[in-house]
Write a protein that holds these residues in place. Structure first.
Motif, PDB file in Angstrom:
ATOM      1  N   PRO A  26       0.818  -1.324  -0.018  1.00  0.00           N
ATOM      2  CA  PRO A  26      -0.059   0.044   0.169  1.00  0.00           C
ATOM      3  C   PRO A  26       0.876   1.298  -0.097  1.00  0.00           C
ATOM      4  N   LEU A  27       1.959   1.419   0.489  1.00  0.00           N
ATOM      5  CA  LEU A  27       3.011   2.471   0.588  1.00  0.00           C
ATOM      6  C   LEU A  27       3.194   2.890  -0.949  1.00  0.00           C
ATOM      7  N   LEU A  28       3.584   1.535  -1.849  1.00  0.00           N
ATOM      8  CA  LEU A  28       4.197   2.043  -2.831  1.00  0.00           C
ATOM      9  C   LEU A  28       2.968   2.662  -3.763  1.00  0.00           C
ATOM     10  N   GLN A  32       2.996  10.087  -2.900  1.00  0.00           N
ATOM     11  CA  GLN A  32       4.196  10.674  -2.396  1.00  0.00           C
ATOM     12  C   GLN A  32       5.186   9.780  -2.803  1.00  0.00           C
ATOM     13  N   ILE A  33       5.149   8.569  -3.142  1.00  0.00           N
ATOM     14  CA  ILE A  33       6.196   7.614  -3.575  1.00  0.00           C
ATOM     15  C   ILE A  33       6.217   7.397  -4.951  1.00  0.00           C
ATOM     16  N   ARG A  34       7.254   7.867  -5.686  1.00  0.00           N
ATOM     17  CA  ARG A  34       7.295   7.889  -7.243  1.00  0.00           C
ATOM     18  C   ARG A  34       8.583   7.007  -7.250  1.00  0.00           C
ATOM     19  N   SER A  35       9.443   6.979  -6.532  1.00  0.00           N
ATOM     20  CA  SER A  35      10.910   6.480  -6.781  1.00  0.00           C
ATOM     21  C   SER A  35      11.312   5.764  -5.454  1.00  0.00           C
ATOM     22  N   VAL A  36      12.042   4.765  -5.706  1.00  0.00           N
ATOM     23  CA  VAL A  36      12.487   3.680  -4.706  1.00  0.00           C
ATOM     24  C   VAL A  36      13.976   3.335  -5.011  1.00  0.00           C
ATOM     25  N   CYS A  37      14.694   3.312  -3.819  1.00  0.00           N
ATOM     26  CA  CYS A  37      16.190   2.927  -3.811  1.00  0.00           C
ATOM     27  C   CYS A  37      16.206   1.786  -2.847  1.00  0.00           C
ATOM     28  N   ILE A  49       9.534  -7.008  -7.151  1.00  0.00           N
ATOM     29  CA  ILE A  49       8.250  -6.607  -6.749  1.00  0.00           C
ATOM     30  C   ILE A  49       8.244  -5.042  -7.425  1.00  0.00           C
ATOM     31  N   LEU A  50       9.283  -4.416  -7.026  1.00  0.00           N
ATOM     32  CA  LEU A  50       9.681  -3.149  -7.162  1.00  0.00           C
ATOM     33  C   LEU A  50       9.479  -2.878  -8.700  1.00  0.00           C
ATOM     34  N   TRP A  51       9.952  -3.742  -9.596  1.00  0.00           N
ATOM     35  CA  TRP A  51      10.073  -3.756 -10.915  1.00  0.00           C
ATOM     36  C   TRP A  51       8.499  -3.728 -11.576  1.00  0.00           C
ATOM     37  N   HIS A  52       7.803  -4.573 -10.977  1.00  0.00           N
ATOM     38  CA  HIS A  52       6.195  -4.764 -11.393  1.00  0.00           C
ATOM     39  C   HIS A  52       5.727  -3.323 -11.110  1.00  0.00           C
ATOM     40  N   HIS A  53       5.955  -2.853 -10.171  1.00  0.00           N
ATOM     41  CA  HIS A  53       5.324  -1.437  -9.829  1.00  0.00           C
ATOM     42  C   HIS A  53       5.813  -0.353 -10.942  1.00  0.00           C
ATOM     43  N   VAL A  54       7.191  -0.345 -11.298  1.00  0.00           N
ATOM     44  CA  VAL A  54       7.743   0.369 -12.263  1.00  0.00           C
ATOM     45  C   VAL A  54       7.140   0.233 -13.511  1.00  0.00           C
ATOM     46  N   GLU A  55       7.028  -1.309 -14.043  1.00  0.00           N
ATOM     47  CA  GLU A  55       6.324  -1.875 -15.420  1.00  0.00           C
ATOM     48  C   GLU A  55       5.043  -1.002 -15.652  1.00  0.00           C
ATOM     49  N   VAL A  56       4.128  -0.853 -14.484  1.00  0.00           N
ATOM     50  CA  VAL A  56       2.839  -0.618 -14.722  1.00  0.00           C
ATOM     51  C   VAL A  56       2.608   0.841 -14.479  1.00  0.00           C
ATOM     52  N   GLY A  57       3.807   1.646 -14.373  1.00  0.00           N
ATOM     53  CA  GLY A  57       3.812   3.084 -14.121  1.00  0.00           C
ATOM     54  C   GLY A  57       3.550   3.781 -12.591  1.00  0.00           C
ATOM     55  N   ILE A  58       3.307   2.542 -11.576  1.00  0.00           N
ATOM     56  CA  ILE A  58       2.877   3.225 -10.359  1.00  0.00           C
ATOM     57  C   ILE A  58       4.161   3.953  -9.569  1.00  0.00           C
ATOM     58  N   HIS A  99      15.558   9.831  -3.439  1.00  0.00           N
ATOM     59  CA  HIS A  99      14.437   8.960  -3.834  1.00  0.00           C
ATOM     60  C   HIS A  99      13.625   9.078  -2.776  1.00  0.00           C
ATOM     61  N   ASP A 100      12.237   8.646  -3.164  1.00  0.00           N
ATOM     62  CA  ASP A 100      11.232   9.054  -2.086  1.00  0.00           C
ATOM     63  C   ASP A 100      11.208   7.887  -0.937  1.00  0.00           C
ATOM     64  N   LEU A 101      11.716   6.855  -1.261  1.00  0.00           N
ATOM     65  CA  LEU A 101      11.571   5.771  -0.210  1.00  0.00           C
ATOM     66  C   LEU A 101      12.831   4.881  -0.536  1.00  0.00           C
ATOM     67  N   TYR A 102      13.452   4.612   0.684  1.00  0.00           N
ATOM     68  CA  TYR A 102      14.585   3.745   0.508  1.00  0.00           C
ATOM     69  C   TYR A 102      14.389   2.424   1.500  1.00  0.00           C
ATOM     70  N   ILE A 103      14.971   1.345   0.775  1.00  0.00           N
ATOM     71  CA  ILE A 103      14.874  -0.028   1.498  1.00  0.00           C
ATOM     72  C   ILE A 103      16.131  -0.448   1.856  1.00  0.00           C
ATOM     73  N   LEU A 104      16.650  -0.386   3.232  1.00  0.00           N
ATOM     74  CA  LEU A 104      17.863  -0.562   3.424  1.00  0.00           C
ATOM     75  C   LEU A 104      17.908  -2.171   3.766  1.00  0.00           C
TER      76      LEU A 104
END
Ligand code: SAM
Length: 284
Positions: A26-28, A32-37, A49-58, A99-104
């Protein structure tokens, strides 16, 4: 008659940040979240999972920082909206746009995590950071993938084959062993040791930011500016109530002990088998 619940087999040990996908999805979708690192991709479960969200333009794009990218990561990064930074996080973040969101989830030690957070928030004061492995074993104990690449002051005495077990601050006779994949600090606890300690020290040093954590699958922390527009939403969506927290902590402890029990059995069985081969005069 009601339908039976479909049975889905899981590995003996669930350890990946991918397990948090239902909570993070839901956060993706938030505007406010357009880019993720993503830092530390390993087998690419979460990268996919991130790629799927990129692929569909989310998401507009994703950057993956990984010093040893597997083929799957390289393949995902054929998409120009998936950017691969091949190298350690501290060098990569220094040159990266925000980026808007970072996954460490990279090198789990105090020095790396504290400086990742400093670099991230220097580039974007409004970022949200999700940090994995804030529970046992790395919450209060450093791990180093490449200790020789870190400054001497950042490294504690460590070993590449020490066995560790919850509740034992030193080495344990049986327990989790990295078997050469990374080094583990000889002692748990104390100042400047572990991922959770780094987050706490960052929050103290940097006024105006806050964090909460969830005690399952080795622990997940969410760090954000206290005045972030998604702050209350994050807390309400992700944090279980106090009774559930208590239950989840106990469940995590139990899960780890059962898993370590399995490891111990395996280690004892290996010794018995080796002794049997020896007494039969066979080469083990
Ligand atoms: C715990 S694994 C990541 C697991 C993955 N995120 C998952 O949950 O499925 C840690 C990863 O971080 C990578 N890594 C090690 N040192 C790093 C560093 N300094 N910067 C970024 N990644 C690092 C390792 O190569 C490894 O792939």
């Amino acid at each position: 008659m009601t339908n039976p619940i479909p049975y889905q087999e899981t590995p003996a040990m669930l350890y990946s940040i991918t397990e948090f996908e239902p909570l993070l999805r839901p956060l993706l979708f938030k505007p406010q979240i357009r880019s993720v690192c993503e830092i530390g991709a390993e087998n690419g479960g979460f990268s996919e999972i991130l790629w799927h969200h990129v692929e569909v333009g989310i998401l507009s794009h994703t950057t993956i920082i990984e010093p040893e990218p597997k083929d799957k990561i390289i393949e995902l990064c054929q998409d120009p909206r998936m950017i691969l930074c091949e190298g350690p996080s501290l060098s990569a973040l220094a040159d990266l746009r925000s980026h808007d969101l970072y996954i460490l989830d990279g090198d789990h030690n105090y020095h790396t995590v504290l400086n990742e957070l400093r670099l991230i928030y220097a580039s974007n004061r409004h970022a949200i950071v999700i940090a994995h492995d804030v529970g046992w074993p790395c919450g209060r104990r450093d791990q180093y993938y490449s200790p020789s690449c870190l400054p001497a002051h950042a490294i504690r005495p460590h070993s590449f084959d020490i066995a560790i077990s919850p509740g034992q601050s030193g080495a344990a006779p049986h327990g989790m062993i990295s078997a050469g994949a990374y080094a583990t600090a000889l002692e748990e606890g104390g100042k400047e040791n572990g991922v959770l300690t780094a987050i706490e020290d960052f929050i103290t040093e940097r006024q105006g930011h806050t964090f909460f954590s969830i005690p399952i699958f080795h622990g997940l922390a969410v760090i954000h500016p206290a005045d972030h527009p998604l702050g209350s939403w994050l807390y309400e969506t992700m944090v279980p109530n106090p009774a559930w927290m208590q239950i989840l902590r106990r469940l995590e402890d139990n899960r780890l002990r059962n898993w370590l029990g399995l490891i111990e059995l395996g280690q004892r069985l290996a010794v018995v088998t080796q002794n049997m081969h020896r007494s039969n005069g066979e080469v083990p």
